[in-house]
Write a protein that holds these residues in place. Structure first.
Motif, short mmCIF file in Angstrom:
data_model
loop_
_atom_site.label_atom_id
_atom_site.label_comp_id
_atom_site.label_asym_id
_atom_site.label_seq_id
_atom_site.Cartn_x
_atom_site.Cartn_y
_atom_site.Cartn_z
N VAL A 163 22.12 -23.21 -21.52
CA VAL A 163 23.26 -22.82 -22.34
C VAL A 163 24.35 -23.89 -22.23
O VAL A 163 24.66 -24.37 -21.14
N ALA A 164 24.90 -24.25 -23.37
CA ALA A 164 25.97 -25.25 -23.39
C ALA A 164 27.30 -24.60 -23.05
O ALA A 164 27.52 -23.41 -23.32
N SER A 165 28.18 -25.38 -22.47
CA SER A 165 29.51 -24.88 -22.14
C SER A 165 30.50 -26.03 -22.16
O SER A 165 30.22 -27.10 -21.62
N ALA A 166 31.64 -25.81 -22.78
CA ALA A 166 32.68 -26.85 -22.84
C ALA A 166 33.50 -26.90 -21.55
O ALA A 166 34.34 -27.77 -21.41
N GLN A 167 33.24 -25.98 -20.64
CA GLN A 167 34.00 -25.95 -19.40
C GLN A 167 33.32 -26.82 -18.35
O GLN A 167 32.27 -26.47 -17.82
N ARG A 168 33.92 -27.95 -18.05
CA ARG A 168 33.33 -28.86 -17.08
C ARG A 168 33.59 -28.42 -15.65
O ARG A 168 32.76 -28.62 -14.76
N TYR A 169 34.77 -27.86 -15.39
CA TYR A 169 35.16 -27.52 -14.03
C TYR A 169 35.25 -26.01 -13.86
O TYR A 169 36.23 -25.39 -14.28
N PRO A 170 34.25 -25.37 -13.22
CA PRO A 170 34.37 -23.92 -12.98
C PRO A 170 35.44 -23.59 -11.95
O PRO A 170 36.07 -22.55 -12.01
N PHE A 171 35.63 -24.52 -10.99
CA PHE A 171 36.64 -24.32 -9.95
C PHE A 171 37.35 -25.65 -9.68
O PHE A 171 36.79 -26.72 -9.88
#
Length: 266
Positions: A163-171
């Motif tokens: 799954v693609a996600s534009a969020q590079r940094y989860p934390f």
């Protein structure tokens, strides 16, 4: 017990990702080497979240075109992207790079809102490669393609397995180091005098969820424990060092914006 605020804007040196402050620049503290504390405790923090999800270290996608086995690298301008805009940027970059090889493939990149998968298609067969040496993720991470192995075979269409996600940094991981002694300040972050918290990166005092943080928003953290960090050896505080990193310890660049930490000292 005294509480102090330290901001990256009031730093003595460093960057918005890694900085240090001398004690004489902090209200309520004395000159370097003249302030003594036994321990300190981070109380809260605030971060102006302006980290790009595509930066200069991970802004490429590499494919190999079957015609002539030519390697093509798409380079996207660093910035903050959502999935539709990053798909458009990658398609444009791949098409332009292919023209330079003489193959002149035309690429399209699409994102399915139903499956959250990215599909890359082309007028010629190609395979997608893992990031080149020195690039940790490339654009493979955002687009949902493998970061460790190439796609299995040449094809005119490749669908990301993840799954693609534009969020590079989860934390974001916040770290504080207290440098003690009467010597001059050290421009670096290797003098961690805080006891590391078990199971976390050395010196990390806060793990801040940032996956859902909109670009330009303020992300806050509040300490819910009473854990203190004892200063080892010489309790004479000289300066404080702070850094904000990802899970690999790589500094997160805030592009000129600021973050601040509230500390309690005793």
């Amino acid at each position: 017990m005294p509480q102090i605020w330290v901001s990256s804007f009031s730093r003595a040196g460093g960057t918005d990702s890694q900085f240090w402050v001398n004690t004489n620049s902090i209200q309520g503290l004395g000159a370097p080497g003249q302030t003594k504390f036994r321990r300190l405790r981070p109380v809260s923090a605030i971060v102006c979240w302006t980290a790009y999800n595509v930066d200069a270290t991970d802004n490429t996608l590499v494919v190999v075109e079957q015609a002539g086995a030519k390697s093509v690298t798409a380079s996207v301008t660093p910035g903050n992207y959502d999935l539709p805009t990053i798909c458009t940027a990658v398609a444009t970059a791949l098409t332009a790079a292919s023209a330079q090889t003489g193959n002149a493939y035309t690429y399209t990149v699409s994102y399915s809102t139903a499956t959250a998968l990215v599909t890359i298609t082309s007028t010629g067969a190609f395979s997608i490669q893992p990031p080149v040496a020195g690039r940790l993720y490339g654009l493979n991470q955002l687009l949902g393609f493998s970061m460790s192995s190439p796609s299995n075979a040449y094809a005119t269409s490749q669908v990301g397995p993840r799954v693609a996600s534009a969020q590079r940094y989860p934390f974001a991981y916040l770290k504080c180091s207290a440098v003690t002694g009467a010597s001059s300040w050290v421009a670096g972050f290797s003098n961690d005098q805080l006891s590391p918290q078990q199971g976390q990166l050395t010196g990390v005092f806060a793990t801040v969820p940032t996956a859902a943080a909109p670009f330009g928003s303020y992300v806050t953290w509040q300490n819910t424990t009473i854990e203190w960090h004892m200063l080892s050896n010489d309790p004479t505080l000289h300066h404080l060092e702070f850094s904000i990193t990802d899970e690999n310890g790589t500094p997160i660049v805030l592009n000129g914006q600021w973050w601040a930490v509230q500390l309690e000292v005793d």
